[in-house]
Design an enzyme around this catalytic site. Sequence first.
Site, short mmCIF file in Angstrom:
data_model
loop_
_atom_site.label_atom_id
_atom_site.label_comp_id
_atom_site.label_asym_id
_atom_site.label_seq_id
_atom_site.Cartn_x
_atom_site.Cartn_y
_atom_site.Cartn_z
N ASP A 347 0.86 -1.18 0.00
CA ASP A 347 0.00 0.00 0.00
C ASP A 347 0.90 1.24 0.00
O ASP A 347 2.04 1.18 0.46
CB ASP A 347 -0.86 -0.03 1.26
CG ASP A 347 -2.00 0.97 1.21
OD1 ASP A 347 -2.43 1.30 0.11
OD2 ASP A 347 -2.45 1.41 2.28
N ASP A 693 -4.11 -1.77 5.40
CA ASP A 693 -4.53 -1.30 6.72
C ASP A 693 -6.03 -1.12 6.84
O ASP A 693 -6.56 -1.08 7.94
CB ASP A 693 -3.83 0.02 7.07
CG ASP A 693 -4.08 1.11 6.04
OD1 ASP A 693 -4.76 0.82 5.03
OD2 ASP A 693 -3.60 2.24 6.23
N ASP A 697 -8.74 -3.85 2.47
CA ASP A 697 -7.57 -4.69 2.19
C ASP A 697 -7.73 -6.12 2.70
O ASP A 697 -6.94 -6.99 2.34
CB ASP A 697 -6.32 -4.08 2.85
CG ASP A 697 -6.00 -2.70 2.30
OD1 ASP A 697 -6.12 -2.51 1.08
OD2 ASP A 697 -5.63 -1.82 3.09
#
Length: 1000
Positions: A347, A693, A697
């Site tokens: 990410d 997070d 996800d």
Amino acid sequence: MENAYAKSVSEVLAAFGVDPTKGLSDSQAADHAKIFGRNVLPQEQSTPFWKLVLKQFDDLLVKILIAAAIISFILAKMNGETGLSAIIEPSVIFLILAANAAVGVITETNAEKALEELKAYQADVATVLRNGCFSIIPATELVPGDIVEVGVGCKVPADMRMIEILSNQLRVDQAILTGESFSVAKELECTVTTHAVYQDKTNILFSGTVVVAGRARAVVIGVGSNTAMGSIRDAMLHTEDEMTPLKKKLDEFGTFLAKVIAGICVLVWVVNIGHFHDPQHGGILRGAIHYFKVAVALAVAAIPEGLPAVVTTCLALGTKRMARLNAIVRSLPSVETLGCTTVICTDKTGTLTTNMMSVSKVCFMKSLYHRPMMDEYAISGTTYAPEGLIYDNEGVQLDFPAKSPCLLHIAMCSALCNEAILQYNPDKKIYEKIGESTEVALRTLAEKVGLPGFDSMPTALNVLTKLERASYCNKYWEQQFRKISTLEFSRDRKMMSVLCSGKDQDIMFSKGAPESIFARCTHIMCNSDGSSIPLTPDIRSELNSRFQSFAGMDALRCIALAVKRMPPGRQSLSYADEADLTFIGLVGMLDPPREEVREAIKSCMNAGIRVIVVTGDNKTTAESLCRQIGAFDSLGDLSGLSYTASEFDSLPSLLKMAALQRMVLFTRVEPSHKRMLVEALKNQNEVVAMTGDGVNDAPALKKADIGIAMGSGTAVAKSASDMVLADDNFASIVAAVAEGRAIYSNTKQFIRYMISSNIGEVVCIFVAAVLGMPDTLVPVQLLWVNLVTDGLPATAIGFNKPDSDVMTAKPRKVNDAVVSGWLFFRYLVIGAYVGLATVAGFVWWFVYSDNGPHVPYSELVNFDSCSMRQTSFPCSVYEDKHPSTVSMTVLVVVEMFNALNNLSENQSLLKIPPWSNPWLLGSIVLTMLLHISILYIEPLSVLFSVTPLSWSDWKTVIYLSFPVVIIDEVLKFFSRKPRGRTFRLRFWRRDLLPKEARDK
């Protein structure tokens, strides 16, 4: 309603038959509840506990061990054994299996918590319009068609289509769903984008997201499982846990080993069919049972009972070391998986970046008489902390930034035209924001500029406590200028203004989108003397050029600042006042990359690990970040390296496969894209680590070979992950990968140690049975050796230091066997010596020992007919415990020397000495003390059928054991000469082929 984002407000309302002024009636709500169900995520039935337990025993080696334990117990009872001797062996086996099963059950139970924690993101209540009246009802009672009102701080209770905005704007933080850095402005217009992703659906409010600005009404279009949050739950539900690469290879090796064991057991039994009728057995049936016991002992000897426990212990030790690197491991097998990771999908926001907006550049007018007319200053600092320096366009640090007229006015405007709060959290020891991150970045800039009139600024501020320092300069300006009136930000103006009064003057400060501020400015402030000059077309052109540079190549989020002197006594502002402004500066901000990320990316490249940046942000911003951190090999053409989700979806299948092999950046993604990316990479035999997070996800984290959640992330992401990064730092992943590689290397070493030891035991029993000698070792002695004397050194091998080149070697392939052909040959050679040395110790006591009976070898191999012949010694000598004690001691000592061989796979003991791993030396000492205790302590010696040894016995034990070091040194020498090794292996393999194949 799937495509509500593409329909007009009237079409959506008509589809549900609802009047926006009255809402649904009670009867309509009841009907819709029957059709669409309740607004809850359904409870998923968990796997029954008994099924989880049984699943842990679904392994061929385990089944063989269970069968061996049961048969051992039955045979002991048939032979009339009672008490402890009958149950000791099966009890120990079942205890080991129960311990391993407990670890497996605990691991699988944790995985189901992620689904439960999704419910925390559902709203508790909702303000709904029914029967013409607003009321607050439980969010679970909402149905499609309900008209719901939301405001600042509200958690959106269901997926809803906007129908009316009741304020200047409505902004929603949907980072948990999309990972976007900024809050999103919502609107009423239809979305015409084809293949629209969540980010494109700007007229939809998604369940679980939070309203951060404004007030609006919307119609519910999806509840429960038919929401964005529900689709995440379904994706997690349909993601099956897969075995780690090491588990797969150990299972394959276990299956192979089980087949070999079964074959040898049958062979031993068949070879001895002729001895079934020997008189000492008392009949053919008893003879068959006797050799069946030998076969069972062989199975117990061949299976490394302690291997699962040692693997678990080694991985647990690895988790402790990883915890010191800020990587908290939730699933033990994932420790090793990191070592063979080939792709890290990371990410962007918060992992590669600090997730704290920071002003990095400011631009303002230098002077009309200098070229270039514009000055660009750089600002250091990557967090909300009011710590950073300001540098001019030549890179020279400004000692007193507040003496610069433009910088001073930029600081004033940043502090006064601002609704956010910057504060210090003493518990977390970090500076935190309340409000929009862009506004907090401006607050931080004002602190870095400092205050005018003090020669020691801004260093004098360092004497303040962090609580005082957080907003000291901002509070100073708020005390100097009292706010009188505010014009809030609106979507059509794209700016906000505040009227302030102080120091005998009234001033309006404005900030907003550069294009909006530029259009309203007629003058510009000069930094050289603080004067204001007309904004000519040339200056305007230069200003636009700098703006394009900031927003284009640098991918900065730009905000323009302006001022206007107002007539004294004004108490309010109107939109008409936002004209004839004086431009003071252009501010460029970004979510800055972490300082250590660039080096971590470089380490990944050196280690043969690809890094793919996956983000919901726009392409330009993400490409700029990737350039800064060195993710792109070249800074030129990025075609084939960077894709948006829609660009990738439009590619044909073959081009998608090719794109996956080069992709570095994947932008504008939604949860389904992340999961798709993981699946596609795994189909190309990549071992994928995925970071995340947000709730969005979770499906990808669960699908990846190793899911890595952020410590500051959601509970759902953490529960779905295998590992949690306490510091949210990409560099910690790279450190954990190095640790994972070291763990795998050590795992290979102790597997090699344990398997070669077990091969020795098999050779020992097999050779004794084939030669017709008495049993060299009894099953309880084999169990002692396998569990205690093998287990302790094997665990200590897990403390071997990693090789210096651990992060320069390429990742191992998923299909690489734990035990290669050459390595297995080495197992066989070492194992054969261990077995033969054990048998040699047994024979030595009978034939050559001064304390032995000096039985001729020919008599020893025909011991079973002793009672039928005249001999010079009593037949009871074969029941003496000394020979099996010598054999067992040889087996233990030779394995201690073999443990030293496993300090390194290929390096000599002369290069890596025994004291390089003090834990191993300690385990060897402890093992020998334990072994001596069972020899010389009365109750234990009876239990294990052993007896004390003399000094001459010990000398023979050492003479027979030490050569294993010399043999392995020779094998290591050939391992370090790959050409010779390859040649020999090829020769042997070709030799093993059928003649027809060799002739081709």
